[in-house]
Design an enzyme around this catalytic site. Structure first.
Site, mmCIF file in Angstrom:
data_model
loop_
_atom_site.group_PDB
_atom_site.id
_atom_site.type_symbol
_atom_site.label_atom_id
_atom_site.label_comp_id
_atom_site.label_asym_id
_atom_site.label_seq_id
_atom_site.Cartn_x
_atom_site.Cartn_y
_atom_site.Cartn_z
ATOM 1 N N LYS A 487 17.251 13.886 -17.212
ATOM 2 C CA LYS A 487 15.838 13.528 -17.093
ATOM 3 C C LYS A 487 15.416 13.544 -15.621
ATOM 4 O O LYS A 487 16.259 13.590 -14.717
ATOM 5 C CB LYS A 487 15.591 12.146 -17.691
ATOM 6 C CG LYS A 487 16.350 11.018 -17.013
ATOM 7 C CD LYS A 487 16.071 9.689 -17.682
ATOM 8 C CE LYS A 487 16.830 8.562 -16.981
ATOM 9 N NZ LYS A 487 16.527 7.243 -17.560
ATOM 10 N N ARG A 585 13.169 -4.114 -22.552
ATOM 11 C CA ARG A 585 12.043 -3.218 -22.300
ATOM 12 C C ARG A 585 11.668 -2.426 -23.549
ATOM 13 O O ARG A 585 10.511 -2.080 -23.751
ATOM 14 C CB ARG A 585 12.341 -2.264 -21.131
ATOM 15 C CG ARG A 585 13.524 -1.342 -21.325
ATOM 16 C CD ARG A 585 13.775 -0.473 -20.099
ATOM 17 N NE ARG A 585 14.851 0.488 -20.334
ATOM 18 C CZ ARG A 585 15.354 1.291 -19.404
ATOM 19 N NH1 ARG A 585 14.877 1.240 -18.173
ATOM 20 N NH2 ARG A 585 16.321 2.140 -19.704
ATOM 21 N N TYR A 711 2.797 7.635 14.738
ATOM 22 C CA TYR A 711 1.636 6.819 14.392
ATOM 23 C C TYR A 711 1.892 5.338 14.657
ATOM 24 O O TYR A 711 2.990 4.832 14.482
ATOM 25 C CB TYR A 711 1.299 6.985 12.913
ATOM 26 C CG TYR A 711 0.648 8.309 12.561
ATOM 27 C CD1 TYR A 711 -0.615 8.636 13.050
ATOM 28 C CD2 TYR A 711 1.293 9.226 11.725
ATOM 29 C CE1 TYR A 711 -1.214 9.838 12.713
ATOM 30 C CE2 TYR A 711 0.709 10.432 11.382
ATOM 31 C CZ TYR A 711 -0.547 10.735 11.882
ATOM 32 O OH TYR A 711 -1.148 11.930 11.561
ATOM 33 N N MET A 760 3.721 12.483 7.069
ATOM 34 C CA MET A 760 3.660 13.127 5.762
ATOM 35 C C MET A 760 4.573 14.346 5.676
ATOM 36 O O MET A 760 5.300 14.524 4.691
ATOM 37 C CB MET A 760 2.219 13.556 5.438
ATOM 38 C CG MET A 760 2.102 14.261 4.088
ATOM 39 S SD MET A 760 0.421 14.779 3.682
ATOM 40 C CE MET A 760 -0.304 13.199 3.256
#
Length: 817
Positions: A487, A585, A711, A760
Site C-alpha cells: 500500500k 480503529r 528563510y 520547498m
C-alpha cells in the site's frame, strides 16, 4: 542429450517417450524457452516447489520434465517425465556428465570475497587469447554452478567458474560437478559464518573444491588460508603470491600518476610490472590473482600489460528506469559478452510482457571471447530469436559487419553515430535493454532515453529486498503463508516494481489500502491474490471485476458487499474478516464472532478466506503482556467463528515486528510491511537497507561569519562557512523538522548538517569541514551508511512517514546487484 541417456545419468524412471532429446535446461518457469529443445527441472526448496509450475509450462508447450518420484503424470499425456529422487541432484549429474565430456580447462574461483571480480577481470585479461566462457553474474550456488558448466561449448578452451557455499557439505557436491583443473582461492571472510561452527570449519569446507585439482592458486599473506591449503592439499601444484618472501611470486605495489603499479617476480626471473587504474588495496589483491593465473596459463606478460590498464570496474547493478514515450529502460551497460547478454535478455522478456511492450536491444560490439566473430554473432542472432527480441540496434564495426543481414535491424558505427541519427522520437512503448562495453559510453544513450533528467533519485535495491524476505522467512514454518503490504505506493518505493518482485519471490498475498491500488496492479499484470484493507462501497464493482478481496470490518459493509456480489450473479466471493483486539480503529469486536458467523450464514454468498487483527505495539518489549493478550483474544474469536461456520480459514496477526519477536504465534499467515525495507524490531538483525535517497550539490557559496542562512534567519553562522545548495526540499518529502542542524546528509563520505530552514525545492548544508566539495558531488540523504530510521528518529517520527512522504517527482531507480 536424449532422455534415455539422461535417465542413465540421473538413475531416473522414464514416463513417456525416451527417444526425445533436449539441448536447453530450464529451472525458472518465468524464463522464455524454445519448447522443442527444452527440459524443465522442477527444483524443490524450503519455500517453493517447481512441480507447481508443470501445468503452466505444459500449457506453454513444454513437453520434457524432471520431477521427484511420486509426481502424478497422468494429466500430461503428451509429456515425457524423468522421475528422480532429487531434481537438483539430477541437474548436477547432467552437468557433471557434460563436464566429463568437455576438453576445456576449468578453473574454479572460491572464497568469501572477490570471487565475481576476479572472474570478470580474469576473463577480460585472458579471453582474447583463449576461447573462454565464465559463470554469468553470480551463478555460484548449487543450481548456478551446474548451469554455468552447461554453458561450456565444444570450442571452449577455458571455463572460469565461480563457486560459493552457504552450508556445510555443499562444496563436495559442487566439486563433483566442476572437477576443476585449477582452483583460485580469494580472501575468506565472515559471509555465511552463522552456518558453520567455526571459521576453520568453513575454510575446510571451501578447500574441498581442490580435492582433485592439478594447480591451486592463493595469496600467502592470508596466513590461515595458506596454512590450511598447504596442510590439506597434496598432489597439486601450489602457486602462491605474497608481498613478503616465501611464495612462488613476490609482489610489490606502488602508486604513480598513471595509477597502481603492480610488480611481480617469479624466483630469479625478471620482474614484470603492470599498471592499473584500480588503485585500492582490495582491487590490487583481486587483480593480482587474475594476473598470476594468466601468466601461469601462458598468456604473454606483454599482452597482459596492455590489457590491465583497460580493465573496467565490475558494475554489479542492473537498473530499471523510466523512459520517454511509454518506454522502460533496462540499463545493463557495464559490459557486453554473450554470457551476460543471455541473462539480461531474460529480464527484457519479462519487462516486455508487462504492458506488451516492443522488446528492443541496443547492443555494442561484444567483448572478445576467443570465438571467431562469425560464430559469435551467429550465436547472438540465435539468442535474439529465442528470446523474442523485436528490434535490434547494433553499435560498432563488428556487430555491423556480422549481423547486417538481420531483418529490421539498424546499425551504427559508433555511439556518436547513433546519437547523430536517433532521438527519443524513434522509440515508443518499448522495453529497451542497453548492453554495451564501457568503451562505447552507453551512458550517453541512457541520458537521451531517460524521461526524467533530475539527478535526485531514490534507489531501490531489489537484491536487498529479496534478502529481507528470506530473512523473515527463516522465522516461519515452510507452510506459513506470507502477505506483503504494498500500500501507499509500496511505502513510497513504487507499487508495480515491488509487487512484481513479491510475485517472483513466491509471496502468497499482497495487501493494498484502496481498490484503485489493486486495480493498477492487475493492469500491470500482477496475478497474486490482493487484499484491499480499506474497501469503499463505491468500489465494490471494481473489486469484483478485478478479483480484489476486501477486508470486512463492520456489519454494514458486510451487508453492502453481499448485495454487490448478488447483483453480479456470483454464487460466492472471498472476504477477509477484521477483528478489533485493541487498535480501536475498525473491525468486529471479538465478542461478536458468533453473531458474525450467523450473519455470514444468512447472507450465504461470502466465504471467509482469512481473519486477522492488528497488533498495537509488538515492537515494544515492555508491552509484551498486552500483545500476548491481543493474540489470545484473536485466537478465541477465530475459534468461535470457525466452529460456527463449520470450516477453517487462514489466521494472521503478526506484523514485521511480530514475526521477529513472536514467531510461535505465526498461525497460518503473517504480514510483512516496513520490515521489507530493512526496519527491524530486534538488535543485530541481518536486515539490509533497501532505499537510498540521493541528490547532488547544485552550487557552493562562501558565507561570512554573522550572516544567516535560509528563510526566517534561523541559522546564524559563527564562522566563515561554505554552504552547499542541494535541489531537494519539503515538496519532495524532506521534513522541515530536519532544519537548522537537526538533519544531516553525507557528502564525500562525511556528514554535513542541514543549515537554515528546509525550503520547498531545496535545502542548504554546511560543508565547511568537508574538503573539496564541488558542484556535482553526490549527496546522500539516507542510505546504507545512514539509513532512513536514523532520519526518522531525529525528528521523533517513524520510517513509514519518511518513506511514504518522498514525492512522486523523485525518480525511483530499481537495481539488482
Amino acid at each position: 542429450m536424449t532422455i534415455s541417456d539422461a535417465a542413465k545419468i540421473c538413475h531416473a524412471c522414464v514416463v513417456g517417450d525416451a527417444d526425445r532429446s533436449f539441448s536447453e535446461i530450464v529451472t525458472d518457469s518465468r524464463r522464455l524457452f524454445v519448447a522443442d529443445r527444452a527440459i524443465f527441472i522442477a527444483l524443490h526448496g524450503e519455500r517453493h516447489d517447481g512441480e507447481n509450475y508443470v501445468a503452466d509450462l505444459y500449457s506453454r508447450g513444454m513437453r520434457l520434465f524432471v520431477c521427484q518420484r511420486g509426481f502424478e503424470t497422468s494429466a500430461f499425456p503428451e509429456a515425457t517425465f524423468l522421475l528422480v529422487d532429487s531434481p537438483i541432484a539430477a541437474l548436477q549429474a547432467i552437468a557433471a556428465d557434460h563436464r566429463r565430456q568437455s576438453q576445456a580447462r576449468v578453473v574454479a574461483i572460491c572464497g568469501s570475497n572477490g570471487k565475481t571480480i576476479v572472474k570478470e577481470w580474469l576473463s577480460q585479461i585472458i579471453a582474447g587469447d583463449i576461447p573462454t566462457i565464465r559463470s554469468p553474474r553470480s551463478y555460484n550456488s548449487q543450481v548456478g554452478v551446474p548451469l554455468s558448466i552447461l554453458k561450456i561449448e565444444p570450442e571452449t578452451r577455458l571455463a572460469i567458474i565461480e563457486a560459493g557455499i552457504s552450508m556445510p557439505d555443499e562444496m563436495a557436491k559442487l566439486e563433483s560437478v566442476v572437477r576443476p583443473d585449477d582452483v583460485i582461492f580469494t580472501n575468506i571472510g565472515q559471509a555465511h559464518q552463522e552456518s558453520f561452527p567455526s571459521f576453520e570449519a568453513k575454510l575446510s569446507e571451501k578447500i574441498n573444491m581442490a580435492a582433485r585439482a592439478k594447480r591451486v592458486f592463493f595469496c600467502a599473506d592470508h596466513s590461515e588460508i595458506a596454512a590450511a591449503i598447504r596442510n590439506r592439499i597434496s598432489g597439486a601444484e601450489l602457486i602462491s603470491w605474497s608481498c613478503e618472501a616465501g611464495a612462488t611470486y613476490r609482489v610489490a605495489t606502488t602508486t604513480s600518476p598513471e595509477g597502481l603499479q603492480i610488480t611481480i617476480r617469479k624466483g630469479d626471473k625478471a620482474a614484470m610490472t603492470f599498471t592499473s587504474r584500480q588503485t585500492d588495496s582490495i582491487s590490487s589483491e583481486n587483480l593480482t590473482h587474475a594476473i598470476v593465473y594468466a601468466i601461469e596459463t601462458g598468456i604473454a606478460p606483454e599482452a597482459i600489460a596492455t590489457r590491465v590498464p583497460t580493465i573496467e570496474s565490475v558494475g554489479m547493478r542492473l537498473e530499471q528506469k523510466e523512459g520517454h514515450n511509454g518506454c522502460t529502460i533496462i540499463d545493463d551497460a557495464y559490459n557486453a559478452d554473450i554470457t551476460s547478454l543471455e541473462v539480461a535478455l531474460d529480464m527484457l522478456y519479462v519487462m516486455g510482457g508487462r504492458r506488451r511492450l516492443t522488446r528492443t536491444l541496443i547492443l555494442s560490439d561484444l567483448q572478445q571471447t576467443g570465438m571467431p566473430d562469425a560464430l559469435l554473432y551467429f550465436r547472438v542472432g540465435q539468442l535474439l530469436t529465442d528470446k523474442q527480441v523485436d528490434r535490434l540496434i547494433g553499435i560498432g564495426p563488428k556487430i555491423s559487419a556480422n549481423m547486417a543481414g538481420r531483418a529490421g535491424a539498424q546499425f551504427f558505427e559508433s555511439t556518436d553515430d547513433f546519437l547523430r541519427h536517433m532521438s527519443t522520437a524513434d522509440f515508443h512503448d518499448e522495453a529497451i535493454l542497453l548492453k554495451g562495453q564501457r568503451s562505447f559510453r552507453f551512458e550517453r544513450i541512457t541520458t537521451m532515453l531517460e524521461s526524467l533528467r533530475n539527478r535526485t533519485v531514490m534507489e531501490i535495491n531489489m537484491t536487498a529486498l529479496a534478502s529481507n524476505i528470506a530473512y523473515f522467512r527463516h522465522f516461519l514454518r515452510p507452510e506459513t503463508k506470507l502477505l506483503a503490504m504494498v500500500k501507499a505506493y509500496s511505502y513510497g518505493t513504487g507499487s508495480f516494481e515491488i509487487a512484481k518482485l513479491m510475485q517472483q519471490q513466491g509471496v502468497d498475498y499482497l495487501g493494498v489500502a484502496f481498490a484503485d491500488e489493486g486495480y493498477d496492479l492487475r493492469e500491470a499484470g500482477i496475478s497474486l491474490p490482493i487484499v484491499v484493507m480499506n474497501p469503499e462501497v463505491h468500489s465494490f464493482d471494481l473489486m469484483l471485476k478485478y478479483d480484489l478481496e476486501p477486508q470486512m470490518y463492520s456489519a454494514e459493509v458486510l451487508q453492502a458487499y453481499s448485495e454487490a456480489v448478488r447483483k453480479t450473479g456470483q454464487s460466492s466471493a472471498p472476504v477477509h474478516i477484521k477483528f478489533n483486539t485493541g487498535m480501536n480503529r475498525s473491525g468486529f469486536e471479538t465478542d461478536e464472532a458468533a453473531a458474525l458467523a450467523e450473519m455470514l450464514k444468512s447472507l450465504g454468498n461470502l466465504t471467509v478466506v482469512s481473519a486477522f487483527s492488528h497488533l498495537v505495539e509488538s515492537e515494544d518489549n515492555t508491552k509484551d503482556e498486552a500483545t500476548l493478550r491481543q493474540i489470545s483474544d484473536f485466537r478465541a474469536a477465530c475459534e468461535t467463528l470457525s466452529n460456527s461456520l463449520g470450516y477453517k480459514f487462514i489466521r494472521h496477526i503478526l506484523n514485521s515486528a511480530g514475526i521477529e519477536r513472536f514467531p510461535n504465534h505465526q498461525m497460518e499467515m503473517v504480514r510483512l510491511g516496513i520490515g521489507l525495507y530493512g526496519v527491524s524490531a530486534i538488535d543485530n538483525s541481518r536486515l539490509q537497507n533497501v532505499a537510498t535517497l540521493k541528490s547532488y550539490v547544485a552550487r557552493v557559496r562562501r558565507v561570512t561569519a554573522g550572516q544567516t542562512v535560509g528563510y526566517n534567519r534561523r541559522t546564524v553562522l559563527n564562522r566563515d562557512s561554505l554552504i552547499a545548495v542541494v535541489p531537494i526540499g519539503y515538496a519532495d518529502g524532506i521534513d522541515r523538522r530536519l532544519s537548522n542542524g537537526t538533519g544531516r546528509v553525507r557528502i564525500r563520505g562525511q556528514y554535513a548538517p542541514i543549515a537554515g530552514n528546509v525550503c520547498m525545492d531545496i535545502c542548504m548544508v554546511d560543508v565547511t569541514d568537508i574538503p573539496d566539495v564541488t558542484a556535482g558531488d553526490t549527496v546522500e540523504l539516507f542510505g546504507d551508511a545512514d539509513p532512513v530510521w536514523n532520519m526518522s528518529s531525529r525528528i521523533g517520527t517513524i520510517p513509514y512517514e519518511i518513506l511514504t512522504g518522498i514525492g512522486r517527482r523523485i525518480k525511483r531507480v530499481y537495481f539488482v546487484e
